[in-house]
Write a protein that holds these residues in place. Structure first.
Motif, short mmCIF file in Angstrom:
data_model
loop_
_atom_site.label_atom_id
_atom_site.label_comp_id
_atom_site.label_asym_id
_atom_site.label_seq_id
_atom_site.Cartn_x
_atom_site.Cartn_y
_atom_site.Cartn_z
N ASN A 164 5.53 -9.40 2.87
CA ASN A 164 5.75 -8.76 4.17
C ASN A 164 5.77 -9.78 5.31
O ASN A 164 6.50 -9.59 6.29
N GLU A 223 9.55 5.19 7.56
CA GLU A 223 9.62 5.49 6.13
C GLU A 223 10.60 4.55 5.42
O GLU A 223 10.38 4.14 4.29
N ARG A 254 11.13 1.50 6.08
CA ARG A 254 10.48 0.21 5.89
C ARG A 254 9.74 0.17 4.56
O ARG A 254 9.82 -0.82 3.83
N GLU A 255 9.01 1.23 4.21
CA GLU A 255 8.27 1.25 2.96
C GLU A 255 9.21 1.19 1.76
O GLU A 255 8.93 0.53 0.76
N GLU A 315 10.55 -2.40 1.60
CA GLU A 315 9.50 -3.31 1.13
C GLU A 315 9.35 -3.25 -0.38
O GLU A 315 9.24 -4.28 -1.06
N ALA A 316 9.32 -2.03 -0.94
CA ALA A 316 9.15 -1.88 -2.38
C ALA A 316 10.35 -2.47 -3.13
O ALA A 316 10.18 -3.19 -4.13
N GLU A 330 0.84 -8.66 9.91
CA GLU A 330 0.73 -8.40 8.47
C GLU A 330 -0.64 -8.78 7.93
O GLU A 330 -1.20 -8.10 7.07
#
Length: 505
Positions: free
Chosen positions: A182, A196, A198-199, A202-203, A152
């Motif tokens: 992260n 995809e 994961r994004e 994360e958000a 990260e």
């Protein structure tokens, strides 16, 4: 007599009886309650509170002494501002003060309070803390997960390098925040969520952490008048349930994916979720972990680990931008220890005493938990020559202790050298320096926080020079919250320091 006259008379009579009751109770106590400012009937000192509680309490300590009281509604609150009294609470009477004062909204996002932060002191809490310290946050576990954190950090370095090549200023606080969230996520469940998805996770993860920490900070009438907590008059408990339920669904999704693929794959680094699921399946009477306990511990790590390291790094970078000669000295140490032909690794940390001194001085001057987490005595006891009643709320103003001119020379100056001359540690042995608290309830994530801060601070200083854009200014003003934050955004332009472009990959 008019209605307004009647109401006024009732208020006056009630006020007289209220003050007489307080006076009589104080006179009966021996030793007495601590001194403090007089308040109003029923609401006490609530109308006089100021948003920056740490500085407000510091001012009151100058008037009333190192231990004083406030009535915040019906809640008796004791504030301590000296190392001597702090030692009586955190060491001499540690067991009595081992419980937290639990905000009414807290159980709504921590599975009923069945976790480390809010659990009452007892066998269950001792089991959970031992599990965290010996299994999740042990040196062996942290050593094995170096690559999770490194990945990260390197991702952030690549982004900063791209902006440096374009000569673009960046909001450093935002980038540190994203990186830190992260890192915590990687430590919790590694690469369970990929691509995809994961994004998206994360958000949502960052949004929920921000919302829940914000709700914990909001003043709540239920905390000032506990008898009203069952009514949730402000709806804060109800509001907390929504993000908590969404976070619970994230946990369920990740746990189900892990159980579906196996929790002990040799293809990836073991993370916290692996350890917790293994402990749960051991069926050991000494641990007896449930799935809710697993999720509660994950929530602990989410809420306790995302903000603290972020703000330490951000305050440190702000001070270094404000004191370029200190930044230059830190970079010289890095160039000597690491060299300019390789990147910083966690293995370098123990060889960087000046970087460590910068972290220690940042935690002194900008104490991230300025009042620590409030304690709640399990029985009435005597501290500092005053009676401290059972179930009162105890604040320890570490921020004021760290800025006391009788303890620290030139306390408002950012001077890492003071930590090269004397060996202060983070484990609460010296009560004039308590950035992580002391005693049974001190921060269990200390070792991980130290690694994250030192490694990333060293990486930012080694990889880049930093320039303040002309339109910006370096303001190092604080704003009070669950954690102390930098009031103004920290904007700077990174400049590549290393000659080999491959070192930024």
């Amino acid at each position: 007599m008019t209605i307004s006259d009647y109401v006024f008379t009732v208020i006056v009579v009630f006020s007289v009886f209220w003050y007489l009751w307080l006076y009589t109770n104080y006179k009966r106590r021996f030793p007495p309650l601590p001194p403090g400012p007089w308040g109003l009937p029923i609401i006490g000192n609530l109308p006089f509170l100021q948003p920056e509680l740490h500085t407000y309490f510091q001012g009151l300590a100058k008037q009333h002494g190192p231990i004083f009281k406030l009535w915040l509604g019906a809640k008796l609150t004791i504030v301590v501002s000296s190392p001597e009294v702090a030692q009586e609470i955190l060491r001499t009477n540690d067991t009595i003060f081992a419980n937290r004062d639990i905000p009414a909204v807290a159980p709504g996002n921590t599975y009923g309070g069945s976790e480390i932060l809010w659990s009452p002191y007892g066998p269950k809490w001792r089991m959970l803390r031992k599990l965290c310290v010996n299994r999740l946050l042990s040196n062996a576990m942290l050593d094995s997960s170096v690559e999770l954190r490194r990945g990260e950090t390197r991702r952030t370095v690549r982004y900063l390098a791209d902006q440096a090549r374009l000569g673009k200023p960046i909001n450093l606080g935002e980038q540190i925040s994203l990186m830190n969230v992260n890192i915590v996520r990687q430590m919790l469940w590694g690469t369970t969520v990929k691509g995809e998805e994961r994004e998206i996770v994360e958000a949502e993860f960052l949004e929920l952490v921000t919302e829940m920490n914000g709700l914990l900070l909001k003043p709540n009438i239920s905390d000032f008048f506990p008898v009203l907590s069952r009514f949730d008059l402000q709806g804060l408990v109800k509001r907390m349930r929504r993000p908590a339920q969404r976070m619970d669904r994230i946990f369920d999704r990740i746990i189900n994916q892990r159980l579906g693929t196996g929790s002990g794959s040799d293809e990836r680094v073991v993370d916290f979720l692996d350890v917790l699921l293994k402990v749960k399946d051991e069926k050991d009477d000494k641990t007896n972990l449930t799935m809710n306990d697993v999720k509660a511990l994950l929530m602990d790590m989410v809420l306790g680990g995302t903000d603290t390291s972020l703000h330490v790094i951000e305050f440190a970078m702000a001070e270094l931008l404000h004191n370029p000669e200190i930044m230059k000295r830190a970079q010289q140490e890095l160039d000597k220890v690491v060299g300019t032909d390789k990147v910083v690794d966690e293995s370098h940390i123990s060889k960087l005493p000046y970087i460590l001194a910068i972290m220690k001085e940042t935690l002194r001057l900008h104490t991230i938990a300025p009042l620590l987490s409030p304690r709640c005595p399990s029985q009435t006891t005597v501290v500092g020559g005053f009676t401290i009643p059972k179930d009162s709320k105890i604040f320890i103003n570490v921020w004021a202790i760290h800025r006391n001119p009788n303890i620290w020379e030139d306390p408002l100056k950012f001077d890492p050298d003071r930590f090269l001359d004397r060996s202060y540690d983070f484990i609460g042995n010296d009560f004039s320096y308590l950035p992580f608290g002391s005693g049974r309830r001190m921060c269990p994530g200390l070792a991980m926080g130290e690694r994250v801060v030192l490694y990333n601070l060293a990486t930012f200083l080694h990889s880049f020079d930093w320039i303040i854009p002309q339109a910006e200014r370096v303001g190092i003003e604080e704003t009070f919250g669950i954690t102390l934050k930098l009031k103004n955004r920290l904007v700077a332009t990174p400049v590549l320091r290393l000659s080999d472009p491959n070192l930024y990959l």
